[in-house]
Scaffold this motif. Sequence first.
Motif, PDB file in Angstrom:
ATOM      1  N   ASP A   1     -26.056 -51.279  16.290  1.00  7.66           N
ATOM      2  CA  ASP A   1     -27.063 -50.224  16.295  1.00  7.66           C
ATOM      3  C   ASP A   1     -26.880 -49.356  15.047  1.00  7.66           C
ATOM      4  O   ASP A   1     -25.970 -49.554  14.261  1.00  7.66           O
ATOM      5  CB  ASP A   1     -27.038 -49.420  17.590  1.00  7.66           C
ATOM      6  N   GLU A   2     -27.767 -48.395  14.881  1.00  2.80           N
ATOM      7  CA  GLU A   2     -27.803 -47.647  13.632  1.00  2.80           C
ATOM      8  C   GLU A   2     -26.475 -46.983  13.271  1.00  2.80           C
ATOM      9  O   GLU A   2     -26.028 -47.013  12.138  1.00  2.80           O
ATOM     10  CB  GLU A   2     -28.879 -46.573  13.742  1.00  2.80           C
ATOM     11  N   LYS A   3     -25.853 -46.383  14.290  1.00  2.00           N
ATOM     12  CA  LYS A   3     -24.593 -45.692  14.047  1.00  2.00           C
ATOM     13  C   LYS A   3     -23.544 -46.665  13.549  1.00  2.00           C
ATOM     14  O   LYS A   3     -22.798 -46.379  12.612  1.00  2.00           O
ATOM     15  CB  LYS A   3     -24.113 -45.082  15.367  1.00  2.00           C
ATOM     16  N   GLU A   4     -23.522 -47.813  14.213  1.00  4.09           N
ATOM     17  CA  GLU A   4     -22.521 -48.804  13.838  1.00  4.09           C
ATOM     18  C   GLU A   4     -22.795 -49.353  12.443  1.00  4.09           C
ATOM     19  O   GLU A   4     -21.870 -49.621  11.673  1.00  4.09           O
ATOM     20  CB  GLU A   4     -22.506 -49.936  14.878  1.00  4.09           C
ATOM     21  N   VAL A   5     -24.078 -49.499  12.126  1.00  4.86           N
ATOM     22  CA  VAL A   5     -24.441 -49.947  10.782  1.00  4.86           C
ATOM     23  C   VAL A   5     -23.948 -48.937   9.763  1.00  4.86           C
ATOM     24  O   VAL A   5     -23.369 -49.286   8.723  1.00  4.86           O
ATOM     25  CB  VAL A   5     -25.972 -50.150  10.674  1.00  4.86           C
ATOM     26  N   GLU A   6     -24.141 -47.658  10.058  1.00  8.51           N
ATOM     27  CA  GLU A   6     -23.667 -46.602   9.154  1.00  8.51           C
ATOM     28  C   GLU A   6     -22.169 -46.731   8.919  1.00  8.51           C
ATOM     29  O   GLU A   6     -21.659 -46.639   7.803  1.00  8.51           O
ATOM     30  CB  GLU A   6     -23.981 -45.216   9.750  1.00  8.51           C
ATOM     31  N   LYS A   7     -21.462 -46.945  10.027  1.00 12.15           N
ATOM     32  CA  LYS A   7     -20.010 -47.084   9.969  1.00 12.15           C
ATOM     33  C   LYS A   7     -19.633 -48.258   9.071  1.00 12.15           C
ATOM     34  O   LYS A   7     -18.740 -48.170   8.229  1.00 12.15           O
ATOM     35  CB  LYS A   7     -19.491 -47.313  11.392  1.00 12.15           C
ATOM     36  N   LEU A   8     -20.372 -49.347   9.255  1.00 14.96           N
ATOM     37  CA  LEU A   8     -20.116 -50.547   8.469  1.00 14.96           C
ATOM     38  C   LEU A   8     -20.362 -50.270   6.995  1.00 14.96           C
ATOM     39  O   LEU A   8     -19.566 -50.665   6.131  1.00 14.96           O
ATOM     40  CB  LEU A   8     -21.013 -51.682   8.955  1.00 14.96           C
ATOM     41  N   PHE A   9     -21.443 -49.548   6.703  1.00 14.35           N
ATOM     42  CA  PHE A   9     -21.747 -49.244   5.302  1.00 14.35           C
ATOM     43  C   PHE A   9     -20.654 -48.385   4.682  1.00 14.35           C
ATOM     44  O   PHE A   9     -20.274 -48.575   3.525  1.00 14.35           O
ATOM     45  CB  PHE A   9     -23.110 -48.550   5.194  1.00 14.35           C
ATOM     46  N   GLY A  10     -20.161 -47.435   5.457  1.00  7.21           N
ATOM     47  CA  GLY A  10     -19.056 -46.599   4.972  1.00  7.21           C
ATOM     48  C   GLY A  10     -17.875 -47.465   4.590  1.00  7.21           C
ATOM     49  O   GLY A  10     -17.257 -47.299   3.514  1.00  7.21           O
ATOM     50  N   LEU A  11     -17.610 -48.415   5.447  1.00 10.95           N
ATOM     51  CA  LEU A  11     -16.505 -49.344   5.231  1.00 10.95           C
ATOM     52  C   LEU A  11     -16.726 -50.160   3.965  1.00 10.95           C
ATOM     53  O   LEU A  11     -15.818 -50.353   3.145  1.00 10.95           O
ATOM     54  CB  LEU A  11     -16.481 -50.278   6.436  1.00 10.95           C
ATOM     55  N   MET A  12     -17.951 -50.615   3.795  1.00 15.12           N
ATOM     56  CA  MET A  12     -18.267 -51.448   2.636  1.00 15.12           C
ATOM     57  C   MET A  12     -18.080 -50.654   1.343  1.00 15.12           C
ATOM     58  O   MET A  12     -17.522 -51.157   0.360  1.00 15.12           O
ATOM     59  CB  MET A  12     -19.716 -51.954   2.733  1.00 15.12           C
ATOM     60  N   ARG A  13     -18.516 -49.402   1.359  1.00 15.31           N
ATOM     61  CA  ARG A  13     -18.385 -48.579   0.146  1.00 15.31           C
ATOM     62  C   ARG A  13     -16.918 -48.334  -0.166  1.00 15.31           C
ATOM     63  O   ARG A  13     -16.497 -48.327  -1.322  1.00 15.31           O
ATOM     64  CB  ARG A  13     -19.118 -47.252   0.344  1.00 15.31           C
ATOM     65  N   ASP A  14     -16.148 -48.164   0.895  1.00 18.49           N
ATOM     66  CA  ASP A  14     -14.721 -47.928   0.752  1.00 18.49           C
ATOM     67  C   ASP A  14     -14.043 -49.143   0.110  1.00 18.49           C
ATOM     68  O   ASP A  14     -13.246 -49.016  -0.819  1.00 18.49           O
ATOM     69  CB  ASP A  14     -14.147 -47.656   2.147  1.00 18.49           C
ATOM     70  N   LEU A  15     -14.412 -50.316   0.599  1.00 19.90           N
ATOM     71  CA  LEU A  15     -13.839 -51.551   0.063  1.00 19.90           C
ATOM     72  C   LEU A  15     -14.255 -51.751  -1.390  1.00 19.90           C
ATOM     73  O   LEU A  15     -13.485 -52.225  -2.214  1.00 19.90           O
ATOM     74  CB  LEU A  15     -14.302 -52.755   0.892  1.00 19.90           C
ATOM     75  N   LYS A  16     -15.479 -51.388  -1.655  1.00 21.21           N
ATOM     76  CA  LYS A  16     -16.012 -51.523  -3.008  1.00 21.21           C
ATOM     77  C   LYS A  16     -15.165 -50.708  -3.978  1.00 21.21           C
ATOM     78  O   LYS A  16     -14.818 -51.174  -5.065  1.00 21.21           O
ATOM     79  CB  LYS A  16     -17.453 -51.009  -2.976  1.00 21.21           C
ATOM     80  N   LYS A  17     -14.804 -49.502  -3.546  1.00 22.40           N
ATOM     81  CA  LYS A  17     -13.968 -48.646  -4.389  1.00 22.40           C
ATOM     82  C   LYS A  17     -12.634 -49.309  -4.683  1.00 22.40           C
ATOM     83  O   LYS A  17     -12.047 -49.128  -5.735  1.00 22.40           O
ATOM     84  CB  LYS A  17     -13.730 -47.307  -3.688  1.00 22.40           C
ATOM     85  N   ARG A  18     -12.152 -50.080  -3.697  1.00 20.62           N
ATOM     86  CA  ARG A  18     -10.873 -50.742  -3.885  1.00 20.62           C
ATOM     87  C   ARG A  18     -11.007 -52.035  -4.704  1.00 20.62           C
ATOM     88  O   ARG A  18     -10.042 -52.774  -4.859  1.00 20.62           O
ATOM     89  CB  ARG A  18     -10.261 -51.080  -2.518  1.00 20.62           C
ATOM     90  N   GLY A  19     -12.217 -52.340  -5.160  1.00 19.42           N
ATOM     91  CA  GLY A  19     -12.380 -53.476  -6.059  1.00 19.42           C
ATOM     92  C   GLY A  19     -12.736 -54.779  -5.387  1.00 19.42           C
ATOM     93  O   GLY A  19     -12.751 -55.828  -6.028  1.00 19.42           O
TER      94      GLY A  19
END
Lengths: 363, 508, 338
Positions: free
Chosen positions: B174-192
């Motif tokens: 659901d939307e909240k979980e998608v948001e959470k996932l996106f946060g995670l993705m951005r975090d991973l992106k920062k780590r390269g």
Amino acid sequence: MKNKEKKSGIGGLMRGLVRKQIFIPIAALVILTIFNYIMDPTFFKITLSPNSLGYNVLSGSIITILDNGSELAILAIGMTLVTAASGGQDISVGATIAIAGSVILRILCGGQTSPDTLQAPVIVAFLVACVAGMLAGAFNGALVAYFRIQPMIATLILFTAGRSIGAWINNNTLPVVKDPSFAVYGGFIPGIAVPTPFLITVACIIIITLVLKFTTLGLYTQSVGINEESSRLNGLNPAFIKFLTFVILGLCVAVAALIKVSRISSINYSVIAKDIEMDAILAVALGGNKLSGGKFNMAASIIGAYVIQFLTTTLYALKVDANALPAYKAVVVIALVVLSAPSVTEKISALGKKMKPKAKEVA
Amino acid sequence: MKENAILEMKGIYKIFPGVRALQDVDFTLCKGEIHALMGENGAGKSTLIKVLTGVYEKDGGDIFLEGLGKAAVIRSPQDAQKLGISTVYQEITLCPNLSVAENMYIGRGDGAVQNWKKMNADADKILQNLDIPARGAQQLSSCSIAIQQMVAIARAVDMDCKVLILDEPTSSLDEKEVEKLFGLMRDLKKRGVGIIFVTHFLDQVYEVCDKITVLRDGKLVGEYEIKDLPRVQLVSKMLGKELDDMSDIKSDALAYKGKDADTNVFEAVGLQSNADIKPFNFHIKKGEVNGFTGLLGSGRSECVRAIFGADRVIAGNVKKDGKEVKIKKPIDAMKLGIAYLPEDRKLDGIVGDLSVRENIILAAQVLRGAFKPFSKAETYKIADEYIKMLEIKTASADTPIKSLSGGNQQKCILARWLLTHPDYLILDEPTRGIDVGTKIEIQKLVLKLASEGMSVTFISSETDEMLRTCSRLIVMRDRKVVGELSNEELCQSSIMNTIAGGGTTDEK
Amino acid sequence: MKEKFKNMSDTNLLLTITIVIFFLMYIGAILFLGEGFLKPQAFFNILNSQAALIITSCGLSLVMITGGIDISVGGVVALVSMSCAVLLDYKGGNIAEAILLAIGIGLAFGIVQGFLVAYLDIQPFIVTLAGMFFARGLTTIVHTNPFNVEHAGFIALKDTRIYIPGMGSFNKKGVYIPAYINIGVVVAIVVVIVLFCVLRWSKAGRHFYAVGGNRQSALMLGINVKRTVFASHVMCGLLAGIAGFVYFMYVGSGSPAHASGMEMNAIASSIIGGTLLTGGVGNIIGTLFGVLSLSTIQNIVQSAGLDQAWWTNITIAAMLCLFLVIQSIVMARKKSAE
């Protein structure tokens, strides 16, 4: 999974496979025929000669196969439906033949060991046996359909208990029917040269062909076997259809039991129809039907049954000891199954492709 | 390899019997980027992913990974894992009988001995960090599908991967979980970490991605920076043609104008099933298109399942054409002229091994009864008619339905129900996971059917799709109906408000 | 309590049911059928007679946990005991050679069947059905008639009793009869412990569960599915070989009729022990209790005076039926509780 996806890529290939399904048992039949012909050129000789009762009957190896394969072919009909709908097999058919056979004898002998006359008409005995067979089928079917127990395991119950129940019905005596009119079902009808069991089988095959043509049994069983939930949402009652296939198999069992007990006019609980469940399952598998259920080809199963019987007869002709028979049968079965395994056929066809490389484009 | 690239696939070929699934496809992924892989169904996205993860063996081309010097050999998912490629698939690829922690750690790591205490503790820590409401020791099957998906993501995240592939991971969130996932993705992106993101949701692409690679018919269309490719162009690149104006398909000219337009075709009062929904009232008029909307898990599918008798109905009165009726199981509903296209096409819809023809006639055959089978000739005639009418792309009527693409499978199921000539059609997510072109076709078809007097209930996760087709929306939250919107209330913001509970609704 | 029931893993839930029922049954036997069951030796006798079945069932459980089935085990046991008997009495072999032969036969079956199932993707039921036919037929080919083994060293081994201190009992004359178990029981216990540990605490062991739970997922999780399936069949074959020798030590003879129906007893034991045929759920300890329950019920039936041959089979079947229905209901309730 990977292999499956690859194969389903295109319709033409699937059609090829369906064609191949009936090809497997027929190829086995041809190989066995050629082999037998080489071993014994008189193999195909069919003679018309008087039997012990004095009238002319057909005899010869082929007739023996058609005669003795009857029970198996009849069971293969029911087993195919059970396999298609439930994705499992009934391993209790041999044991339930003991039950149904015991019922027939109990009624014909009226509880006596060896009465001089029939205590009830054969038709009554047969009908009661049908009820008994269908009850056994209903028991298996109920466990599978309503309690959702895997078929092989659910039928393990009657497999274990069936022969004992059979013995119990006749109080562990071995009733003998003396009246020769009962021997007709496993022998010959006076005046007709073709063995009765074969005629009964033909009748069964005609009935199932008509049933498949004039009812939707085929579509429903396949649909339930492939996707139960989807079938339910299309208005089917999957549990009932599974249940029904087991009951039909129970009916087949009763018919097979009639032939079996008629052959010897008696019964041996621990030996009657021994290992026939394995043969019946093999017949379905040899017919190229998926044992995990879904699509089926009834004709292929029936031919598969005769292939198994052909194999048995061939091995006997080679003077193989009856007890060692299973070992040879196993080797042949494994060879057949390995050759028809998708992973093997794929490799073979890949080899073929390498020789003639071409890529076809399909929109 | 290009500078900064972490993964390069060059000239990839994959041939299935008779089909070239991939032809000379290049794909480059850089460090710390989120790269969307887009294309219609059957464009080759999944095949490309499966080649990369070793599920399929490629028939040509090379895969290079950063720091490997030579072309990588990936023959199995294990090989891919060892090379630092982890994947989260759309369907849950975990083992339901194992614990959450085991699912996160099985199949990786060294040593032969399983240290349960440490594993559970590690798992709990990660789950907590990612804010996933599950415990390591819990059996996976006791978690909801969304949580199982999050566990799969947690596993991938924990693997210290260089390349993370997310193959439509959001379809069950659901939307909240998608948001959470996106946060995670951005975090991973920062780590390269380089992330490949496959999705059907355009909004999500524009929210998180940096680059887009578009595939069509197994060939590469191109690689684009997100800012250079506006939405409309993306869609036309995916379709390979200019887009019809999607927003314009609903028009008043199409509305049903019969005299009986005001009569209720179906009516339910206090309907409730065993699928954990609150009793609800519902009605639909002749020729009307209405819909259930709400977040995933709000109970919208369960409502229509209750109407169709797919779940066990435990309370409520139902009227069909004004007459009191009882619907206990699907066949009851079918006999009353109700048809239901289920949410999960693969599990509840198609009968995979059966042919397109058999799939199409199935429901109509069941209605005719077991002793009146269609003749073979009839079935071919019917199948060909519907294949033509709905433009189903199939080699023949005898092709097994499972070998068709998702959109064409869906059309077959639609054909199946149209063949029963229903006067009330329920479509639960008919457009999920199918390409844009087919989506529009289905929407148009729905409106056309309604204009001819069929009543349709339409459910979709995409609100704009609902707005385009429905004239009345029933809004759900937490397994109960919280409002109803029609006419001028029908807009994105009022729906959102009602779902969130702030709008002017007749909440009970 | 309800929460706990819900959160229990399927394996543990079914295991608990099995153990509880076993103890209830045993206590019932003591209460209603008297002292006989109270003597430890009654229990040890069950172990002695069922050691081979325990080992076979363990192997079978392993295959069933990965979602397969092996019905060749009974045939392999018969083949092993016949081959060992012939080796010892007619070919002048010694006991070490016999043990190697037993293991060799078991491994051969396991490897061939495992290869066919795992790498050629043939249905395990068909492969092992053929395996069963093959083993049974081969047993007759090795030697047709049943005979008792007279090899002196073997008879000594067969009659070796391991006395358990403090568990004995006094007979009617007041003479102390020590309780004992056979060597086979020790082997069975070792097998149970080793397998339990492997399944519980080794990563490879957990792979069996993963493969049984969902084959496709297991593959995606990076598990070598084919190798795992292969390994399960090899282990099962090996254990069937060992069980064959244990069985041979118990009966001390070779016969084509040996171990008839053992595969079905093994399947029944596994199921009563809480292994699901669909795979992914099961426990070796459960299997052990499955065997014990099965043989306890047989003893109860016999003690209760129902000594006609058919009652044993009918009660086993009834018990299997009962357990299957219980499992089915419990799993369905659990699912709906979620």
